[in-house]
Design a protein around this motif. Structure first.
Motif: not given
Lengths: 482, 402
Positions: A24, A28-29, A32, A49, B194, B240-242
């Motif tokens: 995952x 996912x990383x 993203x 952000x 996520x 780091x990975x959000x």
């Protein structure tokens, strides 16, 4: 329940959970990252952000600050604008162009054609209700009369009061001073801060008002220790003589473009001091001028030089009377004409109170030794025109030179050369002697005048010049009168 | 002032502040908070804005630490015993809070999006403030247990519901402007999933590593080094990975406790070492806030604060009654869940970016309310457990503690 516990204890279970978690995170990383790259390409902020922060800032700016800044600029401009004038030389409007250095700027072919009716040399700043106007010395060629265009498009005549070559500033005075607008506020005492937003108000060569936003990027000192402001954007030549103001609407400086095409901003406090000096120095026709730059001495300096009083010379104008008399920088002037010098100011006043051409006796201290130096003062801008007729003066001055009137019969000696004049461009210097014009011998000033009347304006003449016992030729022409 | 000197001052002054407020029977954390206010930009400006920013990572670590130890309440035994009931009670409390805040803020703000999102934020219960009060009082009993469980679940719930709510509001707000709705949708869905699944996965992964490694480490100092190192790695990696470091930390703690019962040692080691970090956390929290935010709190802010507390009390009362909890919990659970803090401010910042038109209103409401609750919350929690008779240390003699 038992079964579940058994499964939990089996290694397989742990491996399954671990690999699922790892999968995952890795997938996912990666996904993203790809989204982030896509949004970066689309010009959007990468991080969520950050996106938020930018929106907050943008929003805050559009909503409040931006409006506030806009209205500040609006207010300031409205208050200052009436004092920003365009300075136009009366001659230049119809004269053959391309003569002066400054003309070359304003005749840049890439620029929009300027209206022939009004073509200004520079912007100017009305500094008081008496009608004094500060402008860049570049605006001044050889003429002494100017047309001043106000923001309400009224025009008035102004005369040259004086030029300060060192600061490259010129002071003009309106002939009629009735119903002059109130001059803007000056930030004389307020220190300018780097990073501060400023507005730059001037008049384009066409006479159109110009407005730009700039930031004060540095405050520097030149070799003479004088402050100059540097803006974050290049001050263009169009902005010569324009004013720089804070957002509160106070003038903080004047933009000056030097002949070497370098532009800088002179703090208003200094510009006003120069104006004051020029005004005081120019009022009676011939005040003395020596070309000295003096500094007051504080206790430390006095101790260092081992003197009780006086002022220290920090600079001498090139070819000035003081330099010719052999004064040097770091000399201490301790007395003038036998009167003890208490301060730089008193020395300047004392010199100013003498007529030009008189002898000033300085007592100086150099390397600890007292010496006496005599200086024959000159008048730089105003001055030895005395005794000449108006026409005569125009002839000599339209060339940008002053000629000594003594008749040594050795030639016409040039007493001073006005910078950026025709004469200056040919390389003439004070002290040069004109010995021939178009092959005819020139013995003195009256010969020079006679010869000039026989040569038409705009026509080239060949002068033979003697400088330090060497002779050479120059070609020069007088401007056509308007 | 150098940051090293500042941290030293923060710790010592926090200690003094904590002792001073004990005289009026107020929890230590409130004293830390007041010290922060006094040192902060709004009063003495010793802790300048720059210094607070520079020390910000202490707050992240503190939050990580507390959520890690809260995670230890998710062990299977406990879940099997009270999980179902706790979950339902949490839903009651959360729904009560969201409803109360929504109903009050809708007419005051005129924006259902803002009322909804602030309602979700209102469910947040400051885990640090609440847990520290429980620890300080050495409380034990059914209320204490329930508070621990609820605080843990409640914060997961708050983050998940907030994620879902912002997802929908964002879609609605932006759908008009977006060029391709489908790509926007996939992206938003991904971020939502996520943020939750990824964070859990990270927590599980690191929890496993910690459990395996922890078996090899016996000595106290080494254990502390290991746990601290893992916590910092977890917080850093999730940033780091959000991911949400809060969910990741809680999952890490839960994974650890379920893999090996021996891991209690690790939590204990941490529990004896972490107070300085929390002291810094609260001082910084105080320095972050301004007294002036109380002046601009406005009707919406007061409405929010009151509705939030009322919602929590009503939710826990009705929840506890219908789920058959004891009277103590019916009466005092809501009051003990008042503390409201940093996480809420973080969430509010996100809301401001989604609803830029309301950002002044949101800031005023949240900062003002946090200001009030940072003081009122710990006091309320302490009052609740004292009334419930679960606080073991009654301050008979003040000097006993010193």
């Amino acid at each position: 329940m038992m079964k579940k516990t058994g499964f939990i204890k089996s290694k397989l279970y742990h491996i399954a959970i671990l690999s699922a978690a790892a999968a995952i995170i890795i997938m996912g990383g990666i996904y993203r990252q790809s989204i982030a790259e896509k949004s970066a390409q689309a010009g959007e902020p990468v991080i969520e952000e950050l996106k938020g922060e930018i929106e907050i800032i943008k929003n805050a700016l559009t909503k409040n600050e931006l409006e506030a800044i806009e209205s500040l600029i609006d207010d300031a401009t409205r208050r200052i604008r009436p004092a920003i004038v365009a300075v136009k030389s009366i001659e230049s409007a119809s004269s053959s162009r391309s003569q002066s250095v400054f003309d070359d700027y304003s005749r840049n072919p890439e620029r929009a054609p300027v209206s022939p009716e009004f073509e200004s040399c520079a912007s100017g700043l009305l500094i008081d209700r008496e009608g004094y106007i500060l402008t860049s010395a570049s605006a001044i060629k050889s003429e002494r009369q100017f047309n001043i265009l106000f923001s309400n498009s009224s025009q008035r005549l102004a005369d040259l009061v004086a030029i300060d070559e060192g600061e490259h500033l010129a002071l003009l005075k309106l002939r009629e001073t009735d119903s002059i607008t109130t001059p803007p506020e000056f930030a004389r005492l307020r220190p300018a801060r780097t990073g501060e937003w400023l507005i730059n108000l001037g008049r384009l060569p066409s006479g159109e008002p110009s407005l730009s936003l700039a930031m004060l990027s540095a405050i520097k000192r030149d070799t003479a220790g004088r402050e100059t402001f540097h803006l974050n954007q290049e001050v263009s030549l169009d902005q010569d003589g324009s004013a720089v103001a804070s957002l509160e609407g106070r003038i903080i400086g004047i933009n000056i473009c030097l002949p070497e095409t370098r532009c800088l901003t002179i703090p208003i406090a200094r510009a006003l001091d120069v104006a004051q000096k020029l005004r005081a120095g120019a009022s009676p026709a011939a005040q003395s001028w020596t070309g000295l730059e003096l500094q007051e001495m504080d206790e430390n300096l006095k101790k260092y030089f081992a003197v009780e009083q006086g002022a220290v010379i920090i600079n001498l104008k090139q070819d000035s009377p003081a330099m010719k008399a052999g004064l040097k920088s770091l000399d201490i002037i301790t007395s003038v004409d036998g009167v003890a010098a208490s301060s730089a100011r008193s020395i300047i006043e004392q010199i100013n109170n003498k007529p030009a051409g008189s002898i000033v006796k300085f007592t100086i201290k150099r390397n600890g030794i007292d010496q006496s130096v005599e200086v024959v003062t000159a008048s730089f801008v105003e001055g030895s025109a005395a005794g000449l007729t108006a026409k005569d003066s125009t002839d000599a001055q339209s060339l940008g030179i002053e000629i000594a009137q003594g008749s040594s019969l050795a030639g016409a000696e040039i007493k001073s050369v006005r910078p950026r004049s025709e004469a200056h461009r040919t390389g003439l210097q004070a002290g040069d002697v004109i010995v021939e014009i178009n092959g005819a011998r020139i013995r003195d000033y009256s010969d020079f005048l006679d010869k000039q009347t026989s040569i038409k304006a705009g026509q080239s003449q060949i002068w033979q010049i003697e400088r330090q016992e060497k002779r050479f030729l120059i070609a020069i022409s007088r401007r056509k009168p308007s | 002032m150098s940051n090293v000197l500042l941290v030293g001052l923060i710790l010592l002054l926090a200690l003094i502040g904590g002792h001073l407020v004990k005289f009026i029977r107020v929890p230590e954390v409130v004293g830390y908070f007041f010290i922060g206010l006094a040192l902060g930009p709004s009063i003495s400006d010793i802790l300048t804005h720059d210094a607070v920013t520079a020390l910000e990572f202490f707050s992240e670590i503190a939050l990580g630490l507390i959520l890690f130890s809260i995670g230890s309440f998710f062990d299977f035994d406990n879940i099997r015993k009270v999980g179902n009931q706790t979950l339902r009670l949490t839903v009651f409390v959360m729904v009560g809070t969201i409803l109360a805040v929504f109903v009050v803020l809708l007419p005051l703000s005129g924006s259902w999006q803002m009322a909804l999102l602030l309602g979700v934020i209102a469910t947040e219960v400051s885990p640090i403030a609440t847990v520290l009060v429980l620890r300080e009082s050495n409380s034990e009993g059914p209320l204490t247990e329930t508070i621990y469980n609820i605080v843990a679940l409640n914060n997961v719930g708050c983050l998940v519901v907030f994620g879902v709510a912002t997802f929908f509001v964002r879609l609605i707000e932006r759908s008009g402007a977006a060029s391709s709705f489908a790509s926007l949708l996939t992206r938003e869905v991904f971020y939502l999933v996520w943020g939750i699944v990824g964070s859990v996965a990270l927590g599980v992964l690191l929890g496993y590593i910690l459990a395996v490694w922890g078996r090899k480490v016996e000595e106290h100092g080494e254990m502390l080094t290991l746990v601290l190192g893992m916590i910092l790695v977890a917080v850093g990696a999730s940033n780091w990975l959000g991911l949400s470091s809060l969910i990741a930390m809680m999952t890490m703690g839960a994974t650890l406790i379920n893999l090996t019962k021996a891991s209690r040692r690790l939590f204990d080691v941490l529990g004896r070492t972490d107070p300085p970090v929390y002291a810094i956390f609260f001082v910084l929290a105080g320095a972050h806030l301004k007294l002036s935010s109380l002046l601009v709190i406005g009707a919406s802010g007061i409405g929010y604060t009151v509705a939030r507390i009322a919602g929590k009390m009503a939710g826990s009362y009705f929840g506890a009654r219908s789920l058959g909890y004891s009277d103590v919990i019916k009466k005092y659970l809501g009051v003990s869940l008042v503390a409201h803090a940093g996480v809420a401010i973080g969430l509010a910042l996100q809301v401001r970016s989604i609803l830029p038109d309301y950002n002044e209103a949101i800031t005023a409401i949240i900062l003002g309310s946090v200001m009030i609750n940072e003081v009122a919350g710990p006091i309320a929690t302490k009052y609740a457990i004292a009334r419930a008779g679960e606080a073991r240390v009654e301050h008979v003699g003040e000097f006993e503690e010193i």
